[in-house]
Design a protein around this motif. Sequence first.
Motif, PDB file in Angstrom:
ATOM      1  N   CYS A 311      53.135  84.461  47.839  1.00 16.28           N
ATOM      2  CA  CYS A 311      54.487  84.592  48.393  1.00 16.28           C
ATOM      3  C   CYS A 311      55.507  84.201  47.325  1.00 16.28           C
ATOM      4  O   CYS A 311      55.297  83.248  46.567  1.00 16.28           O
ATOM      5  CB  CYS A 311      54.673  83.747  49.660  1.00 16.28           C
ATOM      6  N   ASP A 312      56.574  84.964  47.237  1.00  8.72           N
ATOM      7  CA  ASP A 312      57.640  84.720  46.269  1.00  8.72           C
ATOM      8  C   ASP A 312      58.958  84.585  47.018  1.00  8.72           C
ATOM      9  O   ASP A 312      59.327  85.475  47.802  1.00  8.72           O
ATOM     10  CB  ASP A 312      57.735  85.871  45.268  1.00  8.72           C
ATOM     11  N   TYR A 313      59.655  83.478  46.775  1.00  8.52           N
ATOM     12  CA  TYR A 313      60.933  83.235  47.453  1.00  8.52           C
ATOM     13  C   TYR A 313      61.942  84.309  47.029  1.00  8.52           C
ATOM     14  O   TYR A 313      62.064  84.642  45.851  1.00  8.52           O
ATOM     15  CB  TYR A 313      61.449  81.845  47.094  1.00  8.52           C
ATOM     16  N   LYS A 359      57.069  79.809  44.239  1.00  3.90           N
ATOM     17  CA  LYS A 359      55.981  80.774  44.431  1.00  3.90           C
ATOM     18  C   LYS A 359      54.855  80.059  45.166  1.00  3.90           C
ATOM     19  O   LYS A 359      54.595  78.881  44.920  1.00  3.90           O
ATOM     20  CB  LYS A 359      55.484  81.283  43.074  1.00  3.90           C
ATOM     21  N   GLY A 360      54.192  80.765  46.061  1.00  4.14           N
ATOM     22  CA  GLY A 360      53.133  80.139  46.845  1.00  4.14           C
ATOM     23  C   GLY A 360      51.877  80.979  46.892  1.00  4.14           C
ATOM     24  O   GLY A 360      51.870  82.180  46.614  1.00  4.14           O
ATOM     25  N   ARG A 365      43.108  82.633  57.882  1.00  4.05           N
ATOM     26  CA  ARG A 365      41.976  83.180  58.640  1.00  4.05           C
ATOM     27  C   ARG A 365      42.337  84.607  59.047  1.00  4.05           C
ATOM     28  O   ARG A 365      43.448  84.877  59.521  1.00  4.05           O
ATOM     29  CB  ARG A 365      41.739  82.314  59.882  1.00  4.05           C
ATOM     30  N   GLY A 366      41.391  85.524  58.857  1.00  7.03           N
ATOM     31  CA  GLY A 366      41.623  86.925  59.202  1.00  7.03           C
ATOM     32  C   GLY A 366      42.141  87.723  58.023  1.00  7.03           C
ATOM     33  O   GLY A 366      42.365  87.183  56.925  1.00  7.03           O
ATOM     34  N   GLN A 367      42.366  89.004  58.255  1.00  3.26           N
ATOM     35  CA  GLN A 367      42.758  89.916  57.191  1.00  3.26           C
ATOM     36  C   GLN A 367      44.260  90.104  57.057  1.00  3.26           C
ATOM     37  O   GLN A 367      44.728  90.732  56.105  1.00  3.26           O
ATOM     38  CB  GLN A 367      42.093  91.281  57.419  1.00  3.26           C
ATOM     39  N   GLU A 368      45.021  89.578  58.002  1.00  7.03           N
ATOM     40  CA  GLU A 368      46.476  89.674  57.944  1.00  7.03           C
ATOM     41  C   GLU A 368      47.074  88.284  58.134  1.00  7.03           C
ATOM     42  O   GLU A 368      46.399  87.362  58.582  1.00  7.03           O
ATOM     43  CB  GLU A 368      47.009  90.621  59.039  1.00  7.03           C
ATOM     44  N   THR A 386      52.481  89.260  49.372  1.00  4.70           N
ATOM     45  CA  THR A 386      51.620  90.251  48.734  1.00  4.70           C
ATOM     46  C   THR A 386      50.170  89.814  48.874  1.00  4.70           C
ATOM     47  O   THR A 386      49.802  88.701  48.486  1.00  4.70           O
ATOM     48  CB  THR A 386      51.950  90.392  47.235  1.00  4.70           C
ATOM     49  N   LYS A 387      49.360  90.680  49.442  1.00  7.83           N
ATOM     50  CA  LYS A 387      47.946  90.347  49.617  1.00  7.83           C
ATOM     51  C   LYS A 387      47.238  90.355  48.265  1.00  7.83           C
ATOM     52  O   LYS A 387      47.442  91.259  47.439  1.00  7.83           O
ATOM     53  CB  LYS A 387      47.285  91.348  50.572  1.00  7.83           C
ATOM     54  N   VAL A 388      46.403  89.347  48.034  1.00 11.70           N
ATOM     55  CA  VAL A 388      45.688  89.227  46.760  1.00 11.70           C
ATOM     56  C   VAL A 388      44.514  90.202  46.746  1.00 11.70           C
ATOM     57  O   VAL A 388      43.748  90.296  47.714  1.00 11.70           O
ATOM     58  CB  VAL A 388      45.175  87.784  46.560  1.00 11.70           C
TER      59      VAL A 388
END
Length: 421
Positions: A311-313, A359-360, A365-368, A386-388
């Motif tokens: 995550c980006d602020y 930045k985080g 848990r889970g895919q989303e 953004t998903k890694v």
Amino acid sequence: MALVLHAGRTNKNVYKTLIAAEYTGVKVALAPNFEMGVSNKTPEFLKMNPIGKVPVLETPDGPIFESNAIARYVTRLKADNPLYGLSSIDYAHIEQWIDFGSLEIDANIVNWFRPRMGRAVYLPPAEEAAIAALKRALGALNTHLASCTYLVGDSVTLADIIMTCNLFMGFTKLMTKSFTSEFPHVERYFWTMVNQPNFKKVLGEVKQTDSVPAVQSAKKPAQAKESAKPKAKEEPKKEAKKEPAKPKAEAEEEEAPKPKPKNPLDLLPPSKMILDDWKRLYSNTKTNFREVAIKGFWDMYDPEGYSLWFCDYKYNDENTVSFVTLNKVGGFLQRMDLARKYAFGKMLIIGANPPYKVKGLWLFRGQEIPEFVMNECYDMELYEWTKVDISDENQKELVSQMIEDQEPFEGEPLLDAKCFK
């Protein structure tokens, strides 16, 4: 017209005004026969404070509500009152500690106390957050008091009166000796204040609590009322014993939404990754972090049961003051308590000079990203998510660096790194 204070005698917010009045030499009378829940619901009271909260001070010039405002008013009735200090900087520092006592001490004591009394929903993670925030505030207060007897100057001020009254509920209801012993200067300060003659006139003998009160169920009163009904239901038994039993059972079913609906994340297929095992490994690894914790993370990680997110602020250009930026991130983590069972996170505040980048990295848990987190934590929309892609070695290495708090990070020093676990 005399000053009349509308509230119960044992309200710690009332003590602020009564103690200030003792020091100022102003007579404040308590409204006779005041009954909380009755007197504050009358049309006369609601004209003074439309939301019905106490205390309210009735004055010749009109009513005043909010306890700090009332205490300030009473203090200012005496010209050049030493309770407001001897200079402009004294005045500013007094106001500073009044705000600190209200926002950092009182608010967290109340957040700890109310759920235990059944006045709010009891959530262990929320209690942990309140206690952690309270300890942080008491630590700051302890540091300040290490070199002084009073908060400001060399005598009691309004800041001391309000701070002591805010601490009062903590010492008498929640904070045992084993809790407060971490803050010896706060202890010394509190007992010094409550034994001052003007404090003692109002507070009487003060004793520290021996234990933290057990959690009270907010539903208990309703159950007690129902248990008192059998006598009234004995009569229908003569006519038909089974007929009343049916509505009773139905009523209990309606009343018993005790088993709460399961979180959708609890219904997912079991994962080989045990989140608590990872959090324990992270917390207990003190040396060789890359070889032990990071390797352990990738050995445990289950890409089918969990997902990783950067995550980006979105508004880094606003991060021009370091402590404001740190507080912003700290508030976000506090509001993420609702996801503690299902998440782990790292938040990095990056840069030697403003504006600071935030930045985080989050493991969910889970895919989303869980829907309840997106809906209930408003901070989420302040970040780009953004998903890694762990098949990308560069992204995978970035995950490792963020878990490790590697510095420099992306060529810049870290101002701070915070962990949610």
